[in-house]
Design a protein around this motif. Structure first.
Motif, mmCIF file in Angstrom:
data_model
loop_
_atom_site.group_PDB
_atom_site.id
_atom_site.type_symbol
_atom_site.label_atom_id
_atom_site.label_comp_id
_atom_site.label_asym_id
_atom_site.label_seq_id
_atom_site.Cartn_x
_atom_site.Cartn_y
_atom_site.Cartn_z
ATOM 1 N N ALA A 30 -3.349 -11.176 5.874
ATOM 2 C CA ALA A 30 -4.670 -11.823 5.959
ATOM 3 C C ALA A 30 -4.511 -13.335 6.120
ATOM 4 O O ALA A 30 -5.207 -13.967 6.932
ATOM 5 C CB ALA A 30 -5.498 -11.501 4.714
ATOM 6 N N GLU A 84 3.234 -18.294 -2.360
ATOM 7 C CA GLU A 84 4.065 -18.459 -3.546
ATOM 8 C C GLU A 84 5.523 -18.055 -3.364
ATOM 9 O O GLU A 84 6.369 -18.456 -4.153
ATOM 10 C CB GLU A 84 3.446 -17.738 -4.746
ATOM 11 N N LYS A 130 4.403 -5.949 -3.114
ATOM 12 C CA LYS A 130 4.560 -6.547 -1.785
ATOM 13 C C LYS A 130 5.246 -7.899 -1.917
ATOM 14 O O LYS A 130 4.703 -8.926 -1.530
ATOM 15 C CB LYS A 130 3.194 -6.675 -1.099
ATOM 16 N N ASP A 146 -7.027 -7.948 1.052
ATOM 17 C CA ASP A 146 -7.081 -7.066 -0.124
ATOM 18 C C ASP A 146 -7.812 -7.672 -1.319
ATOM 19 O O ASP A 146 -8.248 -6.948 -2.208
ATOM 20 C CB ASP A 146 -5.658 -6.705 -0.579
ATOM 21 N N LEU A 160 -6.241 -2.174 3.288
ATOM 22 C CA LEU A 160 -5.329 -1.860 4.388
ATOM 23 C C LEU A 160 -5.033 -3.129 5.177
ATOM 24 O O LEU A 160 -5.902 -4.004 5.318
ATOM 25 C CB LEU A 160 -5.978 -0.855 5.339
HETATM 26 C C1 FAD Z 1 4.218 0.269 0.700
HETATM 27 C C2 FAD Z 1 2.962 -0.089 1.405
HETATM 28 C C3 FAD Z 1 2.690 0.480 2.629
HETATM 29 C C4 FAD Z 1 1.501 0.148 3.301
HETATM 30 N N1 FAD Z 1 1.283 0.699 4.527
HETATM 31 C C5 FAD Z 1 0.171 0.342 5.221
HETATM 32 C C6 FAD Z 1 -0.041 0.842 6.540
HETATM 33 O O1 FAD Z 1 0.751 1.630 7.061
HETATM 34 N N2 FAD Z 1 -1.153 0.435 7.208
HETATM 35 C C7 FAD Z 1 -2.058 -0.433 6.655
HETATM 36 O O2 FAD Z 1 -3.044 -0.791 7.303
HETATM 37 N N3 FAD Z 1 -1.876 -0.927 5.390
HETATM 38 C C8 FAD Z 1 -0.789 -0.560 4.673
HETATM 39 N N4 FAD Z 1 -0.588 -1.072 3.414
HETATM 40 C C9 FAD Z 1 -1.585 -1.993 2.830
HETATM 41 C C10 FAD Z 1 -1.316 -3.412 3.278
HETATM 42 O O3 FAD Z 1 -0.027 -3.747 2.971
HETATM 43 C C11 FAD Z 1 -2.274 -4.389 2.607
HETATM 44 O O4 FAD Z 1 -3.580 -4.012 2.878
HETATM 45 C C12 FAD Z 1 -2.017 -5.800 3.134
HETATM 46 O O5 FAD Z 1 -0.776 -6.256 2.715
HETATM 47 C C13 FAD Z 1 -3.099 -6.773 2.677
HETATM 48 O O6 FAD Z 1 -2.805 -8.036 3.148
HETATM 49 P P1 FAD Z 1 -3.270 -9.349 2.372
HETATM 50 O O7 FAD Z 1 -2.744 -10.495 3.140
HETATM 51 O O8 FAD Z 1 -4.704 -9.268 2.105
HETATM 52 O O9 FAD Z 1 -2.572 -9.272 0.934
HETATM 53 P P2 FAD Z 1 -1.057 -9.213 0.471
HETATM 54 O O10 FAD Z 1 -0.210 -8.550 1.486
HETATM 55 O O11 FAD Z 1 -1.104 -8.667 -0.905
HETATM 56 O O12 FAD Z 1 -0.615 -10.739 0.429
HETATM 57 C C14 FAD Z 1 -1.106 -11.661 -0.515
HETATM 58 C C15 FAD Z 1 -0.176 -12.842 -0.553
HETATM 59 O O13 FAD Z 1 -0.730 -13.874 -1.329
HETATM 60 C C16 FAD Z 1 0.275 -14.479 -2.128
HETATM 61 N N5 FAD Z 1 -0.399 -15.109 -3.274
HETATM 62 C C17 FAD Z 1 -1.148 -14.478 -4.215
HETATM 63 N N6 FAD Z 1 -1.612 -15.370 -5.118
HETATM 64 C C18 FAD Z 1 -1.161 -16.572 -4.724
HETATM 65 C C19 FAD Z 1 -1.287 -17.891 -5.255
HETATM 66 N N7 FAD Z 1 -2.006 -18.120 -6.353
HETATM 67 N N8 FAD Z 1 -0.682 -18.900 -4.625
HETATM 68 C C20 FAD Z 1 0.040 -18.686 -3.502
HETATM 69 N N9 FAD Z 1 0.205 -17.458 -2.953
HETATM 70 C C21 FAD Z 1 -0.382 -16.428 -3.561
HETATM 71 C C22 FAD Z 1 1.174 -13.307 -2.482
HETATM 72 O O14 FAD Z 1 2.456 -13.740 -2.860
HETATM 73 C C23 FAD Z 1 1.180 -12.531 -1.169
HETATM 74 O O15 FAD Z 1 2.161 -12.999 -0.309
HETATM 75 C C24 FAD Z 1 0.590 -0.756 2.713
HETATM 76 C C25 FAD Z 1 0.859 -1.327 1.462
HETATM 77 C C26 FAD Z 1 2.034 -0.998 0.814
HETATM 78 C C27 FAD Z 1 2.340 -1.619 -0.520
#
Ligand code: FAD
Length: 454
Positions: free
Chosen positions: A14, A36, A129, A279, A296
């Protein structure tokens, strides 16, 4: 104190897509990403580290390079405080940054079942993750023989399948009668559970974990509610994810009843100039408009793109009313996918459906090498025939077939329109034009709606 037009907190899909979109469409704007951990990973690739990627987490790295290439800046640190009045972010090392617009993309974390005694013993793991965490897990795992995975959703099942394929004794414990039951219809959940059972994974459904026990603070057994004990050198708990929204809450942002950050259709929170995507942010069911929980990467990146375009004012109208949830996976060579409603989820929401399925070889003639049987199941409104959901299973083409169905749902295409859906076909690439499974399933629904009682 350095000032940026946009500050993004997070480093996952995201955050990266928000950063890329803003820098691509508003080149002159300064954008800072605060993440982070220095190294990131492809979250969806985590299960494949344990087998297909040779237990090497380094082969599953992901970072913000495309954002940096567009002129974005990155600081590796944790954001620990947001002052929404002064429009400042404080990071752990003590530095402060001020923003014009702030984006929470802080993602989600595994749910920790504190109600299971022993959840905190040594060698109890989570599918986090986090690159350093998974890197360490991958290096430790080669020393284990018996692993119990708790949770038979798509993440637990994919991890179980991969670990078993690498030679470990894997037992998967799922409380529901079927695995994958949150993502798939009962029919496809049953197929998926059977396919998982055909691997080396010992799948225990309708089974509850009572406790995790061990000696010297280290796990040795998983005790089930019926008293049975499973030997375990390690346990992986995979029972769901919750929004990482504590900082948002402390910053005065409103959360919904699931703990997700409350946002509107464009990712805007209730606080001016602060948005949230991915997420950590709430989703709305596309049928009901009610807040639900879909976490997702595909959803996160769509939200991030919408926000990136509209962060300085709405310029591109969001084209969907809610979140479909498009899941796909592959277990033991069978690809399976779902989008939108199925009979179970629709039933829970009081939505009427009519469904039909059609199977055909995905090559023509079916004797061609590389042929798989492709099944498409469509769910439509019995009133106007609009497509409300779909599922597909078979070979690799399933991964994109479900995306066609997803588009049909998002654009409210009806089964009547699909009768004249023009498709490209080729013997080596697709099903026969006579038997395109999407068209034939739609036609069958038309038959049910117009020629017979359903
Ligand atoms: C094993 C696994 C398999 C998956 N397979 C699929 C799939 O096949 N297809 C699909 O669509 N989805 C899949 N998903 C779901 C998908 O990974 C998540 O929906 C996606 O990672 C969400 O992205 P995001 O950027 O919102 O959050 P995240 O990936 O959770 O990233 C959040 C980031 O923010 C950082 N952060 C948090 N707080 C702070 C802070 N205070 N300061 C600085 N940094 C911070 C964290 O370190 C992290 O890097 C899977 C998830 C897992 C665990």
């Amino acid at each position: 104190m350095k000032t940026y037009d946009v500050i993004i907190i997070g480093g996952g899909p995201a955050a990266i897509v928000t950063g890329i979109t803003v820098k691509k469409f508003f080149k002159e704007k300064s954008v800072l990403m605060i993440k982070e951990e220095a190294d990131g990973l492809v979250p969806c690739g985590i299960p494949y580290i344990f087998n297909l990627l040779g237990n090497d987490a380094g082969k599953n790295k992901m970072g913000p390079k495309p954002f940096v290439n567009l002129g974005g800046e990155v600081v590796v640190d944790s954001a620990i405080k947001v002052d929404k009045t002064a429009k400042k972010v404080l990071v752990k090392s003590g530095e402060e940054f001020s923003y014009g617009k702030l984006v929470f993309a802080t993602g989600s974390e595994p749910v920790i079942p504190t109600f299971i005694p022993g959840h905190d013993l040594r060698n109890v793991f989570y599918v986090k993750k986090s690159f350093p965490y998974i890197h360490e897990l991958a290096s430790k795992i080669s020393g284990f023989k018996n692993i119990v995975i708790v949770g038979g959703g798509f993440i637990g099942a994919e991890v179980a399948e991969q670990m078993a394929a690498s030679g470990m004794n894997i037992t998967l414990v799922e409380s529901e009668p079927l695995c994958f039951s949150k993502a798939f219809s009962p029919e496809l959940s049953a197929i998926a559970t059977d396919v998982l059972r055909e691997t080396k994974v010992n799948v225990m459904t309708s089974t509850l974990v009572k406790e995790i026990t061990g000696e010297n603070d280290t796990v040795q057994h998983v005790v089930l509610s019926d008293g049975r004990k499973i030997e375990a050198d390690a346990v992986t708990l995979s029972i769901g994810y919750k929004a990482n929204s504590q900082l948002a809450e402390e910053s005065g942002l409103e959360l919904n009843r699931f703990g997700d950050i409350h946002v509107d259709n464009y990712g805007r929170t209730t606080v001016k100039d602060i948005s949230a995507v991915g997420d950590c942010a709430q989703t709305f069911g596309f049928l009901t408009g009610r807040s639900d929980v879909i976490k997702l990467a595909s959803t996160a990146t769509a939200e991030a793109r919408t926000l990136g375009h509209n962060i300085f004012g709405i310029r591109i109208k969001k084209c969907t009313a809610g979140t479909l949830g498009v899941f796909s996976t592959e277990i033991n060579g069978l690809a399976m996918a779902a989008a939108g409603a199925n009979e179970k989820s629709a039933g829970e929401s009081g939505v009427e459906l009519i469904s039909s399925k059609f199977s055909s070889p995905d090559r023509h003639p079916g004797g061609l090498p590389g042929m798989s049987n492709l099944t498409v199941k469509l769910y439509a409104s019995p009133v106007d025939g609009s497509i409300l959901g779909g599922e597909a299973w078979g070979g690799k083409s399933v991964g994109e077939i479900i995306n066609i169905i997803s588009l049909a749902i998002q654009k409210s295409i009806t089964v009547f329109e699909l009768i004249s859906f023009q498709v490209g076909t080729h013997p080596l690439l697709t099903a026969s034009p006579v038997n395109n499974p999407i068209v034939r399933a739609a036609e069958d629904i038309v038959y049910k709606m117009t020629c017979s009682k359903y």
